[in-house]
Scaffold this motif. Structure first.
Motif, mmCIF file in Angstrom:
data_model
loop_
_atom_site.group_PDB
_atom_site.id
_atom_site.type_symbol
_atom_site.label_atom_id
_atom_site.label_comp_id
_atom_site.label_asym_id
_atom_site.label_seq_id
_atom_site.Cartn_x
_atom_site.Cartn_y
_atom_site.Cartn_z
ATOM 1 N N MET A 1 0.855 -1.172 0.000
ATOM 2 C CA MET A 1 0.000 0.000 0.000
ATOM 3 C C MET A 1 0.901 1.235 0.000
ATOM 4 S SD MET A 1 -3.314 0.710 2.424
ATOM 5 C CE MET A 1 -2.460 0.396 3.932
ATOM 6 N N LYS A 2 0.420 2.296 -0.631
ATOM 7 C CA LYS A 2 1.221 3.514 -0.736
ATOM 8 C C LYS A 2 0.321 4.732 -0.738
ATOM 9 C CE LYS A 2 3.133 4.607 -4.700
ATOM 10 N NZ LYS A 2 3.869 4.541 -5.952
ATOM 11 N N ASN A 3 0.958 5.886 -0.636
ATOM 12 C CA ASN A 3 0.244 7.136 -0.875
ATOM 13 C C ASN A 3 1.067 8.019 -1.789
ATOM 14 O OD1 ASN A 3 2.143 8.503 0.725
ATOM 15 N ND2 ASN A 3 0.727 8.993 2.334
ATOM 16 N N ILE A 4 0.352 8.868 -2.503
ATOM 17 C CA ILE A 4 0.960 9.916 -3.317
ATOM 18 C C ILE A 4 0.288 11.217 -2.921
ATOM 19 C CG2 ILE A 4 1.041 10.909 -5.659
ATOM 20 C CD1 ILE A 4 1.547 8.130 -6.755
ATOM 21 N N VAL A 5 1.090 12.241 -2.739
ATOM 22 C CA VAL A 5 0.592 13.587 -2.488
ATOM 23 C C VAL A 5 1.158 14.467 -3.592
ATOM 24 C CG1 VAL A 5 0.517 15.538 -0.874
ATOM 25 C CG2 VAL A 5 0.656 13.192 0.012
ATOM 26 N N TYR A 6 0.277 15.248 -4.235
ATOM 27 C CA TYR A 6 0.747 16.142 -5.277
ATOM 28 C C TYR A 6 0.022 17.476 -5.177
ATOM 29 C CZ TYR A 6 -3.553 15.496 -7.914
ATOM 30 O OH TYR A 6 -4.869 15.495 -8.294
ATOM 31 N N VAL A 7 0.640 18.486 -5.763
ATOM 32 C CA VAL A 7 -0.001 19.788 -5.939
ATOM 33 C C VAL A 7 -0.062 20.061 -7.429
ATOM 34 C CG1 VAL A 7 0.684 20.759 -3.708
ATOM 35 C CG2 VAL A 7 2.171 21.070 -5.690
ATOM 36 N N SER A 8 -1.049 20.874 -7.819
ATOM 37 C CA SER A 8 -1.165 21.274 -9.212
ATOM 38 C C SER A 8 -1.910 22.599 -9.291
ATOM 39 C CB SER A 8 -1.897 20.202 -10.035
ATOM 40 O OG SER A 8 -3.246 20.100 -9.633
ATOM 41 N N THR A 9 -1.869 23.179 -10.476
ATOM 42 C CA THR A 9 -2.534 24.446 -10.736
ATOM 43 C C THR A 9 -3.627 24.219 -11.775
ATOM 44 O OG1 THR A 9 -0.438 25.580 -10.381
ATOM 45 C CG2 THR A 9 -2.181 26.834 -11.471
ATOM 46 N N ALA A 10 -4.822 24.710 -11.487
ATOM 47 C CA ALA A 10 -5.905 24.612 -12.454
ATOM 48 C C ALA A 10 -5.552 25.458 -13.673
ATOM 49 C CB ALA A 10 -7.215 25.104 -11.840
ATOM 50 N N VAL A 11 -5.870 24.961 -14.865
ATOM 51 C CA VAL A 11 -5.625 25.717 -16.096
ATOM 52 C C VAL A 11 -6.398 27.032 -16.044
ATOM 53 C CG1 VAL A 11 -5.933 25.710 -18.599
ATOM 54 C CG2 VAL A 11 -5.091 23.668 -17.435
ATOM 55 N N LYS A 12 -7.604 26.975 -15.494
ATOM 56 C CA LYS A 12 -8.382 28.187 -15.227
ATOM 57 C C LYS A 12 -9.140 27.945 -13.923
ATOM 58 C CE LYS A 12 -12.143 26.724 -18.231
ATOM 59 N NZ LYS A 12 -12.986 27.061 -19.345
ATOM 60 N N LEU A 13 -9.551 29.008 -13.261
ATOM 61 C CA LEU A 13 -10.254 28.852 -12.001
ATOM 62 C C LEU A 13 -11.465 27.948 -12.196
ATOM 63 C CD1 LEU A 13 -10.115 32.446 -10.474
ATOM 64 C CD2 LEU A 13 -8.728 30.451 -9.884
ATOM 65 N N MET A 14 -11.665 27.069 -11.238
ATOM 66 C CA MET A 14 -12.730 26.074 -11.333
ATOM 67 C C MET A 14 -14.020 26.638 -10.755
ATOM 68 S SD MET A 14 -11.047 23.358 -12.552
ATOM 69 C CE MET A 14 -11.868 21.863 -12.151
ATOM 70 N N HIS A 15 -15.113 26.363 -11.455
ATOM 71 C CA HIS A 15 -16.431 26.733 -10.968
ATOM 72 C C HIS A 15 -16.985 25.592 -10.130
ATOM 73 C CE1 HIS A 15 -16.615 30.350 -13.388
ATOM 74 N NE2 HIS A 15 -16.152 29.644 -14.407
ATOM 75 N N GLU A 16 -17.986 25.900 -9.349
ATOM 76 C CA GLU A 16 -18.585 24.917 -8.460
ATOM 77 C C GLU A 16 -18.971 23.640 -9.190
ATOM 78 O OE1 GLU A 16 -22.654 24.369 -5.861
ATOM 79 O OE2 GLU A 16 -22.014 26.381 -6.396
ATOM 80 N N ASN A 17 -19.619 23.742 -10.336
ATOM 81 C CA ASN A 17 -20.050 22.545 -11.072
ATOM 82 C C ASN A 17 -18.871 21.693 -11.513
ATOM 83 O OD1 ASN A 17 -22.721 23.216 -10.748
ATOM 84 N ND2 ASN A 17 -22.922 24.143 -12.768
ATOM 85 N N GLN A 18 -17.778 22.316 -11.889
ATOM 86 C CA GLN A 18 -16.596 21.555 -12.284
ATOM 87 C C GLN A 18 -16.017 20.795 -11.091
ATOM 88 O OE1 GLN A 18 -14.810 25.188 -13.840
ATOM 89 N NE2 GLN A 18 -14.459 24.099 -15.781
ATOM 90 N N LEU A 19 -15.964 21.452 -9.947
ATOM 91 C CA LEU A 19 -15.458 20.799 -8.742
ATOM 92 C C LEU A 19 -16.371 19.652 -8.320
ATOM 93 C CD1 LEU A 19 -14.336 23.970 -6.799
ATOM 94 C CD2 LEU A 19 -12.831 22.228 -7.791
ATOM 95 N N LEU A 20 -17.675 19.865 -8.414
ATOM 96 C CA LEU A 20 -18.624 18.806 -8.065
ATOM 97 C C LEU A 20 -18.491 17.616 -9.006
ATOM 98 C CD1 LEU A 20 -21.773 20.920 -7.162
ATOM 99 C CD2 LEU A 20 -20.148 19.822 -5.614
ATOM 100 N N ASP A 21 -18.225 17.878 -10.271
ATOM 101 C CA ASP A 21 -18.028 16.806 -11.242
ATOM 102 C C ASP A 21 -16.789 15.982 -10.875
ATOM 103 O OD1 ASP A 21 -18.640 15.408 -13.705
ATOM 104 O OD2 ASP A 21 -16.883 16.428 -14.559
ATOM 105 N N ILE A 22 -15.709 16.660 -10.537
ATOM 106 C CA ILE A 22 -14.487 15.963 -10.109
ATOM 107 C C ILE A 22 -14.776 15.113 -8.880
ATOM 108 C CG2 ILE A 22 -12.193 16.286 -9.098
ATOM 109 C CD1 ILE A 22 -11.942 18.800 -10.899
ATOM 110 N N LEU A 23 -15.467 15.694 -7.911
ATOM 111 C CA LEU A 23 -15.788 14.989 -6.675
ATOM 112 C C LEU A 23 -16.632 13.747 -6.954
ATOM 113 C CD1 LEU A 23 -15.872 14.851 -3.563
ATOM 114 C CD2 LEU A 23 -17.931 16.260 -3.686
ATOM 115 N N HIS A 24 -17.678 13.897 -7.725
ATOM 116 C CA HIS A 24 -18.578 12.779 -8.021
ATOM 117 C C HIS A 24 -17.830 11.641 -8.720
ATOM 118 C CE1 HIS A 24 -22.208 10.635 -9.120
ATOM 119 N NE2 HIS A 24 -21.795 10.632 -10.373
ATOM 120 N N ASN A 25 -17.093 11.981 -9.759
ATOM 121 C CA ASN A 25 -16.346 10.956 -10.499
ATOM 122 C C ASN A 25 -15.285 10.297 -9.632
ATOM 123 O OD1 ASN A 25 -17.852 11.374 -12.823
ATOM 124 N ND2 ASN A 25 -16.444 12.919 -13.605
ATOM 125 N N SER A 26 -14.611 11.090 -8.814
ATOM 126 C CA SER A 26 -13.569 10.538 -7.935
ATOM 127 C C SER A 26 -14.152 9.558 -6.931
ATOM 128 C CB SER A 26 -12.864 11.661 -7.177
ATOM 129 O OG SER A 26 -12.164 12.502 -8.055
#
Length: 139
Positions: A1-26
């Protein structure tokens, strides 16, 4: 078992619906593969912890690297673990402007819900630093 921690920058600021889509799919993907973790977002910057079986986490990280919604992906931690720090979270998440999303299951009303004092690992320290640096509310 392992973990990965990363940081990244959004190509453009994320709107609520985009974040919710990421959350749901994840959450759907993570539940099927016994992946846990947390995703924090603040003003265009993400930090994410992924925990699970080595091959599963490596494959997921490769998908994340190919995702066109973010750039400047920097892996901070890639290490074996004996137990998960976020086992109860299929994908916990927080954003700094959360008035509309805070009613969702898994939304961190307080970063104290993460129980970051239970460990002094590099993963926990990376999350603490992101929270402090981005002024995420600690209630």
């Amino acid at each position: 078992m392992k973990n990965i921690v990363y940081v990244s920058t959004a190509v453009k600021l994320m709107h609520e619906n985009q974040l919710l889509d990421i959350l749901h799919n994840s959450r759907q993907h993570n539940a099927a593969l016994s992946i846990s973790g947390v995703l924090l977002y603040s003003e265009g910057t993400f930090i994410q912890v992924l925990e699970g079986r080595d091959s599963v986490i490596d494959a997921l990280y490769a998908r994340i690297q190919a995702d066109q919604r973010h750039k400047n992906i920097i892996k901070l931690i890639d290490e074996p673990i004996t137990e998960k720090s976020f086992a109860q979270w299929l994908m916990g998440f927080a954003v700094t402007d959360a008035a509309k999303t805070e009613k969702l299951l898994g939304y961190l009303r307080s970063v104290n819900e993460l129980d970051l004092n239970s460990s002094n690992s590099g993963t926990i320290n990376a999350i603490k630093t992101f929270i402090e640096s981005n002024g995420l509310d600690v209630k």
